[in-house]
Scaffold this motif. Structure first.
Motif: not given
Length: 464
Positions: A312-324
């Protein structure tokens, strides 16, 4: 064939007897391991007590030396002020005389002016010059007291013979061990800890330690991000070995997190300059397999569901002010299985863990919350919320669980480590006033391991 059946049954019975005999060694081995850990903890505790006494003595001696130094400085300043007053008076008289001479008044100096100048000069003509101020600086004289002896490791006489068959007891179970080692009533014992490391690139030093995990044998594996390596220590903080984090083609990778799988191998996630990877190592640092991850400017966490053998690996995408944020589930060969938490509005995810029931726990740094999913990825609940009150979190980072299922969180911006029960109800503060906490990991022996980014060190807590 019928005649052979009784002989075969007898052979099976003999094999069963051997199996029962082998069970006789299980209980003594466990007792021996527990006693070894108890002895180690006692030695460390005694050492910490002596170190604390030495520190108290150091502070007292430094205070006495400072007091003496201040008195000497005051004495010098008092004498300097007295002499400065005399110098100022003479300088003023000289200035007046020079001014009158420059104006051509030397012929018409009246008697009173001459008398004043004569009085000032005469006042100091017979006066003895100032002497050097006598100070009495303190001198430290170390005693000849020998180095204190912590104690002695002795081997007592053998106890009564071991019973012919192990007798089950409550402390033989996982729940019993947890109760015995770490679930005392709050206030009954003060937490004890040791800290090791420090900023640097030498053996045993760290440059921004992040993820941490502990093997069943009690070896601590620390992701030393700045030095791009894994360092291994004992539960007493003794350095064991290290190995570099290599992604592919000899290119080093900055590790973000580390986790142990069911076979005792290590999974490390991180980035090179251009790509992201998940790499499996054995405990000695040999690469076993790897698979690519999407390159991201956000940090990743990793955990292993040992029951299903999923990574299981966490992933964050998107711009710095709108991460997902979401959790990606893979098989060990890199085959994508599913995504967890897409619909819960999670933002910036880093650290993650899986409890004994297979539940997935992940800390959301931006939402200041802990999200809980079941083993199938279905959302169960979340807890926390931004704040510094009881049960609230602020910038939560590392997360792990203990043998009883309690949830331990590194509450970074509140500078504390918190314990919650499995429903998210606050239990207690484990430690407070710790700056820049990163990851937490629980050893099977009951110790809690914490990494600290600002101090570039690792702390091991027990009796908390």
């Amino acid at each position: 064939m019928a005649a052979a059946s009784p002989r075969l049954a007898d052979q099976i019975r003999e094999e069963l007897k051997c199996s029962i005999c082998l069970e006789l060694f299980t209980r003594p081995k466990k007792t021996l391991i527990d006693k070894k850990q108890e002895t180690d903890n006692s030695i460390i505790h005694t050492c910490n007590q002596i170190v604390q006494k030495i520190k108290q003595s150091t502070y007292k001696l430094l205070s006495e030396a400072k007091e003496n130094h201040t008195k000497n400085l005051d004495r010098i300043q008092t004498e300097r002020d007295r002499v400065l007053a005399d110098v100022n008076e003479l300088s003023a008289a000289c200035d007046r005389a020079e001014q009158e001479l420059q104006q051509g008044w030397v012929e018409i100096l009246n008697l009173s002016q001459q008398t004043a100048l004569t009085d000032v000069v005469g006042k100091y003509r017979g006066k003895a010059p100032p002497t050097l101020v006598q100070t009495q600086p303190a001198v430290f004289q170390p005693t000849d007291t020998p180095v204190p002896v912590l104690g002695h490791v002795t081997v007592p006489s053998l106890p009564s013979p071991i019973p012919t068959a192990p007798t089950p007891s409550r402390t033989d179970t996982a729940e019993g061990r947890g109760h015995h080692h770490g679930n005392q009533k709050q206030g009954e014992h003060q937490p004890q800890w040791i800290t090791f490391g420090g900023k640097g690139s030498r053996t045993g030093q760290f440059m921004y330690p992040v993820g941490v995990t502990v093997s069943d044998e009690g070896e601590i594996f620390v992701a030393d991000r700045g030095n791009m390596r894994i360092q291994v220590f004992t539960l007493q903080g003794t350095f064991v070995r290290q190995f570099p984090i290599v992604a592919s083609g000899g290119q080093k990778m900055k590790p973000h997190d580390v986790a142990m799988d069911g076979e005792g191998n290590l999974w490390v996630v991180g980035n090179t300059r251009f790509a992201g990877f998940a790499v499996q190592y054995n405990k000695q640092g040999r690469v076993l397999r790897k698979f690519d991850l999407q390159r991201s400017g956000w940090s990743r966490g990793v955990a292993v569901d040992t029951r299903r053998n999923h990574i299981l690996i966490t992933q964050t995408t998107g711009d710095w002010d709108k991460p997902h944020g979401e959790v990606l589930v893979f098989s060990p060969d890199g085959t994508f299985v599913r995504t967890v938490g897409q619909q819960q509005g999670m933002k910036y995810l880093w650290f993650i863990t899986v409890d004994r029931e297979g539940n997935i726990l992940v800390s959301d740094i931006w939402n200041h919350s802990i999200y809980i999913f079941n083993e199938d990825g279905q959302f169960l609940f979340k807890f926390g919320g931004k704040g510094s009150g009881v049960g609230q979190l602020q910038d939560p980072h590392g997360i792990c669980t203990d043998g009883a299922g309690n949830i331990i969180v590194a509450d970074r911006d509140n500078r504390r480590v918190e314990m919650f029960d499995k429903t998210g109800k606050f239990i207690k503060h484990i430690t407070t006033d710790v700056v820049r906490l990163q990851a937490v990991a629980m050893a099977t022996q009951g110790q809690l391991v914490i990494t600290n980014e600002q101090g570039h060190n690792v702390s091991i807590f027990w009796n908390f």
